[in-house]
Design an enzyme around this catalytic site. Sequence first.
Site, short mmCIF file in Angstrom:
data_model
loop_
_atom_site.label_atom_id
_atom_site.label_comp_id
_atom_site.label_asym_id
_atom_site.label_seq_id
_atom_site.Cartn_x
_atom_site.Cartn_y
_atom_site.Cartn_z
N ARG A 63 -3.66 -0.74 6.89
CA ARG A 63 -4.16 0.47 6.26
C ARG A 63 -5.51 0.85 6.87
O ARG A 63 -6.11 0.05 7.59
CB ARG A 63 -4.30 0.25 4.75
CG ARG A 63 -2.97 0.02 4.04
CD ARG A 63 -3.19 -0.58 2.65
NE ARG A 63 -3.98 0.31 1.80
CZ ARG A 63 -4.54 -0.08 0.65
NH1 ARG A 63 -4.42 -1.34 0.24
NH2 ARG A 63 -5.22 0.77 -0.08
N SER B 205 -8.46 1.79 5.26
CA SER B 205 -9.71 1.65 4.51
C SER B 205 -10.65 0.71 5.24
O SER B 205 -10.25 -0.10 6.09
CB SER B 205 -9.43 1.11 3.11
OG SER B 205 -9.04 -0.25 3.17
N LYS C 52 -2.87 -9.89 -2.61
CA LYS C 52 -2.59 -9.38 -3.96
C LYS C 52 -1.88 -8.04 -3.95
O LYS C 52 -1.31 -7.62 -4.96
CB LYS C 52 -3.87 -9.29 -4.78
CG LYS C 52 -4.84 -8.21 -4.39
CD LYS C 52 -6.07 -8.25 -5.27
CE LYS C 52 -7.08 -7.18 -4.92
NZ LYS C 52 -6.59 -5.81 -5.17
N ASP C 53 -1.88 -7.35 -2.80
CA ASP C 53 -1.19 -6.06 -2.70
C ASP C 53 0.27 -6.20 -2.31
O ASP C 53 1.00 -5.20 -2.30
CB ASP C 53 -1.87 -5.17 -1.65
CG ASP C 53 -3.22 -4.65 -2.11
OD1 ASP C 53 -3.47 -4.66 -3.33
OD2 ASP C 53 -4.03 -4.25 -1.25
N ALA D 217 -8.21 0.66 -11.91
CA ALA D 217 -6.83 1.07 -11.65
C ALA D 217 -5.85 -0.06 -11.90
O ALA D 217 -4.64 0.15 -11.90
CB ALA D 217 -6.70 1.56 -10.20
N SER D 218 -6.35 -1.27 -12.09
CA SER D 218 -5.50 -2.45 -12.27
C SER D 218 -5.11 -2.61 -13.72
O SER D 218 -5.97 -2.70 -14.61
CB SER D 218 -6.28 -3.69 -11.79
OG SER D 218 -5.77 -4.88 -12.35
N ARG E 242 -3.91 -5.29 -14.98
CA ARG E 242 -4.42 -6.61 -15.38
C ARG E 242 -5.85 -6.49 -15.86
O ARG E 242 -6.20 -6.97 -16.95
CB ARG E 242 -4.33 -7.58 -14.20
CG ARG E 242 -5.03 -8.94 -14.46
CD ARG E 242 -5.12 -9.77 -13.18
NE ARG E 242 -5.88 -9.08 -12.15
CZ ARG E 242 -7.20 -9.16 -12.00
NH1 ARG E 242 -7.92 -9.87 -12.85
NH2 ARG E 242 -7.81 -8.52 -11.02
N ARG E 243 -6.69 -5.86 -15.04
CA ARG E 243 -8.09 -5.72 -15.45
C ARG E 243 -8.21 -4.87 -16.71
O ARG E 243 -9.02 -5.19 -17.60
CB ARG E 243 -8.92 -5.09 -14.31
CG ARG E 243 -9.14 -6.04 -13.13
CD ARG E 243 -9.90 -5.36 -12.01
NE ARG E 243 -10.10 -6.26 -10.88
CZ ARG E 243 -10.06 -5.88 -9.61
NH1 ARG E 243 -9.80 -4.60 -9.30
NH2 ARG E 243 -10.27 -6.75 -8.63
N ARG F 1 -8.97 5.17 -9.34
CA ARG F 1 -8.37 4.94 -8.05
C ARG F 1 -9.38 5.15 -6.92
O ARG F 1 -10.43 5.74 -7.11
CB ARG F 1 -7.18 5.89 -7.84
CG ARG F 1 -5.97 5.62 -8.73
CD ARG F 1 -5.20 4.38 -8.32
NE ARG F 1 -4.91 4.35 -6.90
CZ ARG F 1 -3.97 5.05 -6.29
NH1 ARG F 1 -3.20 5.87 -7.01
NH2 ARG F 1 -3.76 4.93 -5.00
N GLY F 2 -9.00 4.71 -5.72
CA GLY F 2 -9.84 4.93 -4.55
C GLY F 2 -10.24 3.63 -3.90
O GLY F 2 -10.11 2.55 -4.48
N VAL G 145 -13.01 0.94 -2.03
CA VAL G 145 -14.23 0.35 -2.58
C VAL G 145 -15.38 1.34 -2.57
O VAL G 145 -16.08 1.52 -3.58
CB VAL G 145 -14.60 -0.92 -1.78
CG1 VAL G 145 -15.98 -1.43 -2.18
CG2 VAL G 145 -13.55 -2.01 -1.99
N ARG H 153 -15.02 4.12 -5.22
CA ARG H 153 -15.28 3.67 -6.59
C ARG H 153 -16.77 3.44 -6.83
O ARG H 153 -17.30 3.77 -7.90
CB ARG H 153 -14.48 2.40 -6.88
CG ARG H 153 -12.98 2.63 -6.89
CD ARG H 153 -12.23 1.41 -7.34
NE ARG H 153 -11.06 1.17 -6.53
CZ ARG H 153 -10.18 0.21 -6.76
NH1 ARG H 153 -10.36 -0.61 -7.77
NH2 ARG H 153 -9.14 0.05 -5.98
N CYS I 63 2.62 -4.22 -9.99
CA CYS I 63 1.39 -3.64 -10.55
C CYS I 63 1.68 -2.93 -11.86
O CYS I 63 0.77 -2.39 -12.49
CB CYS I 63 0.72 -2.72 -9.55
SG CYS I 63 1.43 -1.10 -9.45
#
Length: 309
Positions: free
Chosen positions: A11, A13, A85-86, A130-131, A133-134, A151-152, A154, A157, A244
Site C-alpha cells: 500500500r 501509506s 493485523k490487516d 476505526a477498530s 476491538r478498540r 478512518r485514515g 496515521v 488521524r 474486522c
Amino acid sequence: MQTKTLKIGTRGSALALAQAGETRSRLMAVHGFAQEQIEIIVISTSGDRIQDRPLSEVGGKGLFTLEIEEQLLDGRIDFAVHSSKDMPTFLPDGLHLSVYLEREDPCDAFIGRHAGAFLDLPHGATVGSASLRRQALIRRARPDLKVVNFRGNVETRLRKLADGDVDGTFLANAGLRRLGLGDVVTELMDVADFPPAPGQGAITVESRIGDSRIDGLLAPLNHLPTSTALACERAFLAELDGSCRTPIAGLATIDGDTLHFHGMILVPDGSEAHEIRLEGALSDAADIGQDAARRLRAVAGQHFFADWV
C-alpha cells in the site's frame, strides 16, 4: 547471483512504505543486493480509497489486500509486505504468509489532546477509532465516552486529533515507532487490560505457494518466535471466524520453551466480554490458539455471537 529485479507490492501509506523499506533493507543485508535490485511497487487498495464508511460495513480488512493479491497471483509483483493485523484469516488459493519479521511492541498507544491518560479523559469526551476491538475496549472501560469512527492513515488521524475533531485516539505503538513518531504517545496501554489485535506489531510477507525461488530468498528474514506467536494468534482468529467486523483481541508471548496466550472477545458496545489465558509448548502454538477460541465460544454461548454483525 540475483539478476532479475525483485518487485515488492505494498500500500502507499507512509507506514506501509516504511514496512516495505524495512523488508528491502533486510533482503539487501542478507543477500548483498543493491537497492535498485529491489523495486517497491505502490498499489492502491479499496480499503485506502473508501474513507467515508467503517470497513465493517463494506467488506472488512480484505479490502486492504485485494488488489495487491491480484497482482501477486498474476505475477506483476514477486511478493507483498503487509501489517500482519490487516491480513484476513483466510487467504486466496495459491498464496501464503511465508515470513514474519521480528515483532515490534504490540501494544496500543493512546494519544490525548489534553488528557495524558485514557482514564483521565473528562466525562463525555470524544474518542476516535476505526477498530471495532478498540471501540469495544473503550466502551468497556469508559461507557460514558462518545466513540466515533476515525478512518485514515496515521498522519491523517493525528491531524484530525490536533484539529480538535476528537479528544483522544488510539494507534498501534509499533506503527508510530516505525514512523519515528513515538514522541506523540501520551500513554502506552497495558496489554493485560487493553489487549491488542492478533498480529499487531508484526510485518508479514505474502508470497505464492510453490515459488521456491522467492521463498528461498525470503526465508532468512523469518523470525521464528514471531512466526510461532502469530501461528497461535491466527489460529485463534480462524476458529472464531474473525474479521474486522468482530471485536477480538489476542496476544501470544514466548518465555523460554513456553507460549503464553491471552485472548478476549467482546460485544461491540463493550457491555460483555470473555477472556482466556492458556499456555503450552511452542510446537503446539496453533492448537493453543484454536483451543482458546473453542473454550471462549463454549463459555460465551451462542447468544453472545448474535451481536457480531
